[in-house]
Design a protein around this motif. Sequence first.
Motif, PDB file in Angstrom:
ATOM      1  N   ARG A 225       8.051  13.013  -3.185  1.00 14.07           N
ATOM      2  CA  ARG A 225       9.289  12.422  -4.075  1.00 14.07           C
ATOM      3  C   ARG A 225       9.041  11.704  -5.457  1.00 14.07           C
ATOM      4  NH1 ARG A 225      12.181   8.756   0.477  1.00 14.07           N
ATOM      5  NH2 ARG A 225      13.977   8.746  -1.182  1.00 14.07           N
ATOM      6  N   LEU A 226       8.179  10.852  -5.565  1.00 12.38           N
ATOM      7  CA  LEU A 226       7.866  10.387  -6.982  1.00 12.38           C
ATOM      8  C   LEU A 226       6.195  10.209  -6.793  1.00 12.38           C
ATOM      9  CD1 LEU A 226      10.295   7.369  -7.787  1.00 12.38           C
ATOM     10  CD2 LEU A 226      10.313   9.745  -8.655  1.00 12.38           C
ATOM     11  N   ASN A 227       5.594  10.585  -7.970  1.00  8.54           N
ATOM     12  CA  ASN A 227       4.129  10.717  -7.909  1.00  8.54           C
ATOM     13  C   ASN A 227       3.772   9.152  -8.337  1.00  8.54           C
ATOM     14  OD1 ASN A 227       3.542  10.486 -10.760  1.00  8.54           O
ATOM     15  ND2 ASN A 227       4.056  12.769 -10.769  1.00  8.54           N
ATOM     16  N   GLY A 228       2.542   8.791  -8.388  1.00  8.68           N
ATOM     17  CA  GLY A 228       2.038   7.452  -8.472  1.00  8.68           C
ATOM     18  C   GLY A 228       2.226   6.849  -9.982  1.00  8.68           C
ATOM     19  N   ILE A 229       2.213   7.827 -10.959  1.00 10.19           N
ATOM     20  CA  ILE A 229       2.240   7.627 -12.308  1.00 10.19           C
ATOM     21  C   ILE A 229       3.747   7.288 -12.551  1.00 10.19           C
ATOM     22  CG2 ILE A 229       2.302   8.487 -14.702  1.00 10.19           C
ATOM     23  CD1 ILE A 229      -0.379   7.655 -13.512  1.00 10.19           C
TER      24      ILE A 229
ATOM     25  N   VAL B 137       0.152  -6.529   4.742  1.00 17.27           N
ATOM     26  CA  VAL B 137       0.156  -5.503   4.236  1.00 17.27           C
ATOM     27  C   VAL B 137       1.473  -4.404   4.580  1.00 17.27           C
ATOM     28  CG1 VAL B 137      -1.017  -3.262   3.862  1.00 17.27           C
ATOM     29  CG2 VAL B 137      -2.533  -5.266   4.197  1.00 17.27           C
ATOM     30  N   ASP B 138       2.176  -4.121   3.438  1.00 18.32           N
ATOM     31  CA  ASP B 138       3.273  -3.201   3.799  1.00 18.32           C
ATOM     32  C   ASP B 138       2.920  -1.736   3.476  1.00 18.32           C
ATOM     33  OD1 ASP B 138       4.475  -5.781   3.940  1.00 18.32           O
ATOM     34  OD2 ASP B 138       6.333  -5.163   3.211  1.00 18.32           O
ATOM     35  N   TRP B 139       3.132  -0.944   4.215  1.00 19.75           N
ATOM     36  CA  TRP B 139       2.419   0.408   3.982  1.00 19.75           C
ATOM     37  C   TRP B 139       3.727   1.457   3.810  1.00 19.75           C
ATOM     38  CZ3 TRP B 139       0.294   3.916   8.346  1.00 19.75           C
ATOM     39  CH2 TRP B 139      -0.243   4.903   7.719  1.00 19.75           C
ATOM     40  N   LEU B 140       3.789   2.092   2.842  1.00 14.90           N
ATOM     41  CA  LEU B 140       4.895   3.188   2.513  1.00 14.90           C
ATOM     42  C   LEU B 140       4.024   4.595   2.183  1.00 14.90           C
ATOM     43  CD1 LEU B 140       7.343   1.224   0.478  1.00 14.90           C
ATOM     44  CD2 LEU B 140       7.619   1.757   2.750  1.00 14.90           C
ATOM     45  N   GLU B 141       4.931   5.535   2.343  1.00 16.06           N
ATOM     46  CA  GLU B 141       4.022   6.929   2.261  1.00 16.06           C
ATOM     47  C   GLU B 141       4.868   7.579   1.201  1.00 16.06           C
ATOM     48  OE1 GLU B 141       3.191   8.940   6.146  1.00 16.06           O
ATOM     49  OE2 GLU B 141       3.620   7.112   7.053  1.00 16.06           O
ATOM     50  N   ASP B 142       5.621   7.282   0.396  1.00 12.03           N
ATOM     51  CA  ASP B 142       6.267   7.939  -0.777  1.00 12.03           C
ATOM     52  C   ASP B 142       6.773   7.211  -1.873  1.00 12.03           C
ATOM     53  OD1 ASP B 142       9.450   7.962  -1.000  1.00 12.03           O
ATOM     54  OD2 ASP B 142       9.025   7.833   1.193  1.00 12.03           O
ATOM     55  N   GLY B 143       6.548   7.821  -2.815  1.00 11.55           N
ATOM     56  CA  GLY B 143       6.834   7.162  -4.273  1.00 11.55           C
ATOM     57  C   GLY B 143       8.279   6.550  -4.479  1.00 11.55           C
ATOM     58  N   ALA B 144       9.225   7.207  -3.913  1.00  8.38           N
ATOM     59  CA  ALA B 144      10.846   6.757  -4.012  1.00  8.38           C
ATOM     60  C   ALA B 144      10.661   5.399  -3.261  1.00  8.38           C
ATOM     61  CB  ALA B 144      11.774   7.914  -3.755  1.00  8.38           C
ATOM     62  N   SER B 145      10.361   5.538  -2.186  1.00  6.98           N
ATOM     63  CA  SER B 145      10.452   4.230  -1.234  1.00  6.98           C
ATOM     64  C   SER B 145       9.697   2.955  -1.902  1.00  6.98           C
ATOM     65  CB  SER B 145       9.862   4.512   0.149  1.00  6.98           C
ATOM     66  OG  SER B 145      10.653   5.448   0.890  1.00  6.98           O
ATOM     67  N   ALA B 146       8.653   3.457  -2.561  1.00 11.71           N
ATOM     68  CA  ALA B 146       7.743   2.498  -3.185  1.00 11.71           C
ATOM     69  C   ALA B 146       8.493   1.677  -4.153  1.00 11.71           C
ATOM     70  CB  ALA B 146       6.532   3.078  -3.617  1.00 11.71           C
TER      71      ALA B 146
ATOM     72  N   PHE C  11       5.782  -8.822  -3.989  1.00  3.54           N
ATOM     73  CA  PHE C  11       4.665  -8.395  -3.691  1.00  3.54           C
ATOM     74  C   PHE C  11       3.455  -9.158  -4.558  1.00  3.54           C
ATOM     75  CE2 PHE C  11       7.185  -4.834  -2.209  1.00  3.54           C
ATOM     76  CZ  PHE C  11       6.803  -4.730  -1.057  1.00  3.54           C
ATOM     77  N   ASP C  12       2.286  -9.561  -3.993  1.00  2.08           N
ATOM     78  CA  ASP C  12       1.312 -10.145  -4.945  1.00  2.08           C
ATOM     79  C   ASP C  12       0.301  -9.003  -5.617  1.00  2.08           C
ATOM     80  OD1 ASP C  12       1.621 -12.742  -4.097  1.00  2.08           O
ATOM     81  OD2 ASP C  12       1.434 -12.267  -2.179  1.00  2.08           O
ATOM     82  N   LEU C  13       0.318  -7.819  -4.796  1.00  2.00           N
ATOM     83  CA  LEU C  13      -0.343  -6.650  -5.325  1.00  2.00           C
ATOM     84  C   LEU C  13       0.019  -5.314  -4.802  1.00  2.00           C
ATOM     85  CD1 LEU C  13      -4.131  -7.069  -6.308  1.00  2.00           C
ATOM     86  CD2 LEU C  13      -3.527  -5.014  -4.910  1.00  2.00           C
ATOM     87  N   LEU C  14      -0.192  -4.209  -5.826  1.00  2.00           N
ATOM     88  CA  LEU C  14       0.239  -3.002  -5.332  1.00  2.00           C
ATOM     89  C   LEU C  14      -0.974  -2.193  -5.413  1.00  2.00           C
ATOM     90  CD1 LEU C  14       2.241  -0.540  -4.969  1.00  2.00           C
ATOM     91  CD2 LEU C  14       2.359  -0.325  -7.452  1.00  2.00           C
ATOM     92  N   VAL C  15      -1.411  -1.374  -4.238  1.00  2.19           N
ATOM     93  CA  VAL C  15      -2.500  -0.338  -4.363  1.00  2.19           C
ATOM     94  C   VAL C  15      -1.690   0.819  -4.050  1.00  2.19           C
ATOM     95  CG1 VAL C  15      -4.241   0.642  -2.778  1.00  2.19           C
ATOM     96  CG2 VAL C  15      -3.950  -1.762  -2.703  1.00  2.19           C
ATOM     97  N   LEU C  16      -1.891   1.893  -5.305  1.00  2.00           N
ATOM     98  CA  LEU C  16      -1.210   2.965  -5.223  1.00  2.00           C
ATOM     99  C   LEU C  16      -1.809   4.250  -5.498  1.00  2.00           C
ATOM    100  CD1 LEU C  16       1.953   4.016  -5.975  1.00  2.00           C
ATOM    101  CD2 LEU C  16       1.217   3.516  -8.500  1.00  2.00           C
ATOM    102  N   ASP C  17      -1.601   5.230  -4.546  1.00  4.93           N
ATOM    103  CA  ASP C  17      -2.117   6.627  -4.689  1.00  4.93           C
ATOM    104  C   ASP C  17      -1.253   7.476  -5.765  1.00  4.93           C
ATOM    105  OD1 ASP C  17      -3.509   8.905  -4.027  1.00  4.93           O
ATOM    106  OD2 ASP C  17      -2.144   9.343  -2.293  1.00  4.93           O
ATOM    107  N   LEU C  18      -1.791   8.437  -6.346  1.00  2.66           N
ATOM    108  CA  LEU C  18      -1.161   9.204  -7.287  1.00  2.66           C
ATOM    109  C   LEU C  18      -0.586  10.394  -6.670  1.00  2.66           C
ATOM    110  CD1 LEU C  18      -3.630   8.989 -10.305  1.00  2.66           C
ATOM    111  CD2 LEU C  18      -1.610   7.649 -10.019  1.00  2.66           C
ATOM    112  N   GLY C  19      -1.035  10.852  -5.863  1.00  2.00           N
ATOM    113  CA  GLY C  19      -0.507  12.168  -5.167  1.00  2.00           C
ATOM    114  C   GLY C  19       0.431  12.074  -4.049  1.00  2.00           C
ATOM    115  N   LEU C  20       1.803  11.467  -4.478  1.00  2.00           N
ATOM    116  CA  LEU C  20       2.855  11.014  -3.544  1.00  2.00           C
ATOM    117  C   LEU C  20       4.086  12.092  -3.293  1.00  2.00           C
ATOM    118  CD1 LEU C  20       2.941   7.472  -4.242  1.00  2.00           C
ATOM    119  CD2 LEU C  20       1.671   8.144  -2.324  1.00  2.00           C
TER     120      LEU C  20
ATOM    121  N   LEU D  63       0.809  -1.108   0.077  1.00  2.00           N
ATOM    122  CA  LEU D  63      -0.112   0.015  -0.100  1.00  2.00           C
ATOM    123  C   LEU D  63       1.080   1.401  -0.039  1.00  2.00           C
ATOM    124  CD1 LEU D  63      -2.738   1.463   0.356  1.00  2.00           C
ATOM    125  CD2 LEU D  63      -2.281   1.240   3.055  1.00  2.00           C
ATOM    126  N   VAL D  64       0.670   2.080  -0.988  1.00  2.00           N
ATOM    127  CA  VAL D  64       1.472   3.503  -1.087  1.00  2.00           C
ATOM    128  C   VAL D  64       0.329   4.462  -1.104  1.00  2.00           C
ATOM    129  CG1 VAL D  64       3.403   4.550  -2.218  1.00  2.00           C
ATOM    130  CG2 VAL D  64       3.097   2.190  -2.750  1.00  2.00           C
TER     131      VAL D  64
END
Length: 130
Positions: free
Chosen positions: A56-60, A27-36, A45-54, A5-6
């Motif tokens: 360091r690096l955005n979700g896209i 669930v592993d939870w990270l709060e920024d794109g670079a760490s993700a 991982f089996d699946l990524l749940v990704l926010d766009l407005g992150l 989860l990002v």
Amino acid sequence: MRLLLVEDDKALGEGVRLGLRQEGYTVDWLEDGASAVHALLSESFDLLVLDLGLPRLNGIQVLQQLRKSGSALPVLILTARDATEDRIAGLDAGADDYLVKPFDLDELKARLRALLRRSAGRAQSRIEHA
């Protein structure tokens, strides 16, 4: 099943993580794109749940780097960006699904189950006989 989860919103991230853990997911939870990106390229991982407005690096950008690495990891974008252009950009960048905030946790869980089924080869678009 191990999910990444990002999400940079602490309250939302904690709520989603708790809800998914209650379903039996790890669930592993990270709060920024670079760490993700680092986690995605170095761990499994089996699946990524990704926010766009992150930060360091955005979700896209995260998604583009993931797909550039050759990964077929299922990705669900979970974002407040509800414009049609944003949805198209996310899906065209390689996301498998797109869910807009606010959302119902039960719907998120159902979408994750569907993505995991498809990634395991249990849902095919073609039926063969004999």
